[in-house]
Every structure is written in structure tokens, then in C-alpha cells.
Design a protein around this motif. Sequence first.
Motif, PDB file in Angstrom:
ATOM      1  N   THR A 181     129.184 123.609  63.990  1.00  0.00           N
ATOM      2  CA  THR A 181     128.979 125.001  63.593  1.00  0.00           C
ATOM      3  C   THR A 181     128.818 125.900  64.811  1.00  0.00           C
ATOM      4  OG1 THR A 181     126.553 124.869  63.514  1.00  0.00           O
ATOM      5  CG2 THR A 181     127.741 124.235  61.525  1.00  0.00           C
ATOM      6  N   GLY A 182     129.155 127.170  64.610  1.00  0.00           N
ATOM      7  CA  GLY A 182     128.873 128.210  65.587  1.00  0.00           C
ATOM      8  C   GLY A 182     128.014 129.253  64.905  1.00  0.00           C
ATOM      9  N   GLY A 183     126.995 129.731  65.588  1.00  0.00           N
ATOM     10  CA  GLY A 183     126.106 130.683  64.943  1.00  0.00           C
ATOM     11  C   GLY A 183     125.284 131.461  65.940  1.00  0.00           C
ATOM     12  N   ARG A 184     124.082 131.825  65.532  1.00  0.00           N
ATOM     13  CA  ARG A 184     123.208 132.630  66.381  1.00  0.00           C
ATOM     14  C   ARG A 184     121.766 132.191  66.179  1.00  0.00           C
ATOM     15  NH1 ARG A 184     120.740 136.426  63.073  1.00  0.00           N
ATOM     16  NH2 ARG A 184     121.673 136.591  60.989  1.00  0.00           N
ATOM     17  N   ILE A 185     120.972 132.474  67.190  1.00  0.00           N
ATOM     18  CA  ILE A 185     119.537 132.233  67.101  1.00  0.00           C
ATOM     19  C   ILE A 185     118.881 133.548  66.683  1.00  0.00           C
ATOM     20  CG2 ILE A 185     117.464 131.493  68.310  1.00  0.00           C
ATOM     21  CD1 ILE A 185     119.570 129.320  68.071  1.00  0.00           C
ATOM     22  N   GLY A 186     118.172 133.515  65.555  1.00  0.00           N
ATOM     23  CA  GLY A 186     117.540 134.719  65.027  1.00  0.00           C
ATOM     24  C   GLY A 186     116.042 134.725  65.223  1.00  0.00           C
ATOM     25  N   TYR A 187     115.426 135.634  64.515  1.00  0.00           N
ATOM     26  CA  TYR A 187     113.979 135.805  64.607  1.00  0.00           C
ATOM     27  C   TYR A 187     113.259 134.485  64.317  1.00  0.00           C
ATOM     28  CZ  TYR A 187     109.294 137.552  63.702  1.00  0.00           C
ATOM     29  OH  TYR A 187     107.937 137.767  63.730  1.00  0.00           O
ATOM     30  N   GLY A 188     112.266 134.190  65.122  1.00  0.00           N
ATOM     31  CA  GLY A 188     111.532 132.951  64.942  1.00  0.00           C
ATOM     32  C   GLY A 188     112.252 131.754  65.509  1.00  0.00           C
ATOM     33  N   SER A 189     113.269 132.028  66.302  1.00  0.00           N
ATOM     34  CA  SER A 189     114.062 130.965  66.937  1.00  0.00           C
ATOM     35  C   SER A 189     114.756 130.084  65.910  1.00  0.00           C
ATOM     36  CB  SER A 189     113.170 130.123  67.858  1.00  0.00           C
ATOM     37  OG  SER A 189     113.938 129.295  68.683  1.00  0.00           O
ATOM     38  N   ILE A 190     115.127 130.683  64.794  1.00  0.00           N
ATOM     39  CA  ILE A 190     115.839 129.941  63.752  1.00  0.00           C
ATOM     40  C   ILE A 190     117.340 130.053  64.008  1.00  0.00           C
ATOM     41  CG2 ILE A 190     116.336 129.811  61.283  1.00  0.00           C
ATOM     42  CD1 ILE A 190     113.520 130.931  60.816  1.00  0.00           C
ATOM     43  N   TYR A 191     118.022 128.938  63.839  1.00  0.00           N
ATOM     44  CA  TYR A 191     119.481 128.900  64.023  1.00  0.00           C
ATOM     45  C   TYR A 191     120.169 129.243  62.707  1.00  0.00           C
ATOM     46  CZ  TYR A 191     124.155 127.038  64.864  1.00  0.00           C
ATOM     47  OH  TYR A 191     125.511 126.892  64.980  1.00  0.00           O
ATOM     48  N   TYR A 192     121.078 130.217  62.766  1.00  0.00           N
ATOM     49  CA  TYR A 192     121.835 130.640  61.597  1.00  0.00           C
ATOM     50  C   TYR A 192     123.310 130.318  61.839  1.00  0.00           C
ATOM     51  CZ  TYR A 192     117.651 133.252  60.325  1.00  0.00           C
ATOM     52  OH  TYR A 192     116.365 133.602  59.991  1.00  0.00           O
ATOM     53  N   PRO A 193     123.853 129.295  61.149  1.00  0.00           N
ATOM     54  CA  PRO A 193     125.277 128.983  61.318  1.00  0.00           C
ATOM     55  C   PRO A 193     126.141 130.024  60.627  1.00  0.00           C
ATOM     56  CG  PRO A 193     124.333 127.583  59.619  1.00  0.00           C
ATOM     57  CD  PRO A 193     123.200 128.379  60.196  1.00  0.00           C
ATOM     58  N   GLU A 194     127.229 130.407  61.288  1.00  0.00           N
ATOM     59  CA  GLU A 194     128.139 131.403  60.722  1.00  0.00           C
ATOM     60  C   GLU A 194     129.557 130.855  60.571  1.00  0.00           C
ATOM     61  OE1 GLU A 194     125.961 135.434  62.421  1.00  0.00           O
ATOM     62  OE2 GLU A 194     127.485 134.470  63.653  1.00  0.00           O
ATOM     63  N   TYR A 195     129.901 129.859  61.347  1.00  0.00           N
ATOM     64  CA  TYR A 195     131.231 129.265  61.301  1.00  0.00           C
ATOM     65  C   TYR A 195     131.068 127.753  61.162  1.00  0.00           C
ATOM     66  CZ  TYR A 195     132.087 133.772  63.495  1.00  0.00           C
ATOM     67  OH  TYR A 195     132.112 135.115  63.782  1.00  0.00           O
ATOM     68  N   TRP A 196     131.968 127.157  60.374  1.00  0.00           N
ATOM     69  CA  TRP A 196     131.889 125.726  60.089  1.00  0.00           C
ATOM     70  C   TRP A 196     133.232 125.054  60.336  1.00  0.00           C
ATOM     71  CZ3 TRP A 196     127.463 123.232  58.089  1.00  0.00           C
ATOM     72  CH2 TRP A 196     126.386 124.088  57.782  1.00  0.00           C
ATOM     73  N   GLY A 197     133.149 123.821  60.866  1.00  0.00           N
ATOM     74  CA  GLY A 197     134.324 122.980  60.924  1.00  0.00           C
ATOM     75  C   GLY A 197     134.501 122.256  59.598  1.00  0.00           C
ATOM     76  N   GLN A 198     135.526 121.414  59.535  1.00  0.00           N
ATOM     77  CA  GLN A 198     135.849 120.735  58.284  1.00  0.00           C
ATOM     78  C   GLN A 198     135.029 119.466  58.078  1.00  0.00           C
ATOM     79  OE1 GLN A 198     137.542 120.359  61.041  1.00  0.00           O
ATOM     80  NE2 GLN A 198     137.976 118.172  61.183  1.00  0.00           N
ATOM     81  N   GLY A 199     134.384 118.984  59.118  1.00  0.00           N
ATOM     82  CA  GLY A 199     133.553 117.794  59.020  1.00  0.00           C
ATOM     83  C   GLY A 199     134.277 116.527  59.432  1.00  0.00           C
ATOM     84  N   THR A 200     133.496 115.574  59.925  1.00  0.00           N
ATOM     85  CA  THR A 200     134.034 114.256  60.290  1.00  0.00           C
ATOM     86  C   THR A 200     133.052 113.198  59.795  1.00  0.00           C
ATOM     87  OG1 THR A 200     134.918 112.904  62.101  1.00  0.00           O
ATOM     88  CG2 THR A 200     132.995 114.255  62.610  1.00  0.00           C
ATOM     89  N   GLN A 201     133.597 112.129  59.216  1.00  0.00           N
ATOM     90  CA  GLN A 201     132.751 111.096  58.605  1.00  0.00           C
ATOM     91  C   GLN A 201     132.254 110.127  59.664  1.00  0.00           C
ATOM     92  OE1 GLN A 201     131.843 110.527  55.195  1.00  0.00           O
ATOM     93  NE2 GLN A 201     130.511 108.989  56.128  1.00  0.00           N
ATOM     94  N   VAL A 202     130.955 109.862  59.625  1.00  0.00           N
ATOM     95  CA  VAL A 202     130.340 108.817  60.444  1.00  0.00           C
ATOM     96  C   VAL A 202     129.720 107.801  59.492  1.00  0.00           C
ATOM     97  CG1 VAL A 202     128.505 108.270  62.073  1.00  0.00           C
ATOM     98  CG2 VAL A 202     129.918 110.309  62.421  1.00  0.00           C
ATOM     99  N   THR A 203     130.121 106.552  59.631  1.00  0.00           N
ATOM    100  CA  THR A 203     129.594 105.481  58.794  1.00  0.00           C
ATOM    101  C   THR A 203     129.001 104.402  59.683  1.00  0.00           C
ATOM    102  OG1 THR A 203     131.262 105.920  57.089  1.00  0.00           O
ATOM    103  CG2 THR A 203     130.113 103.802  56.995  1.00  0.00           C
TER     104      THR A 203
END
Length: 121
Positions: free
Chosen positions: A96-118
Amino acid sequence: QVQLVESGGGLVQPGGSLRLSCAASGSIFRANAMGWYRQAPGKQRELVARITGPGTTNYADSVKGRFTISRDNAKNTLYLQMNTLKPEDTAVYFCTGGRIGYGSIYYPEYWGQGTQVTVSS
């Protein structure tokens, strides 16, 4: 175009290692904090690790000491080195790509499609 493309997932035995990569479009990478989420079947999506533009990192308690997030600003690439993997690490991992907001919380704004880890023997 906003784009995040993950790679590096797969099947690994308990105790093994994997490195995930995420190729990001330059506009996302330069301007944002980045993070890795994961989602296991039947569970909520959780933030595994995040990294700010200057390189400050934070980790979920469940992966501290085993996972390392890093970024190569020259290559616009995000990484997640995963060591000492456990069966409970099995999940789809999302870049994900995002921003750090108030309270140092991470807010994701962009997502990849995902990759499976087993993680299984």
C-alpha cells in the motif's frame, strides 16, 4: 497511472524466509508513506509494517524481530523481508501507499493486487 505491483510470494516451510517486493509508480513512492497489510482467510486485514518517506518503521507485534520493511527510493520499490516464518503468517499480502495522519496513524490510499504467502510443511 497509480500502480502497485507485488511479487515474491509463494510456499515456504515453517522457519523459512521470503522477500516480497512492490514496484510502485514514482508519484506514489515519492510522496507517501508505504506499508504492507495481510489478510488471512476468515480474519480481518491487518497492518504488518509501515515505513515513512525518511525511513521510520513500525511493525505489528506479531512480526517484530522477524520481518523487516525497507524501501529503495532509487528503484521506487518497497520490500518486506520475512524470516522465521510461521504457519500463522499465511495470508495474502498487500502493498500500500498512503500517508501518516494525526496520532501517527497510517492511512492507506493505494493498494496492490496482493500476493499469496503460504507457510506449511
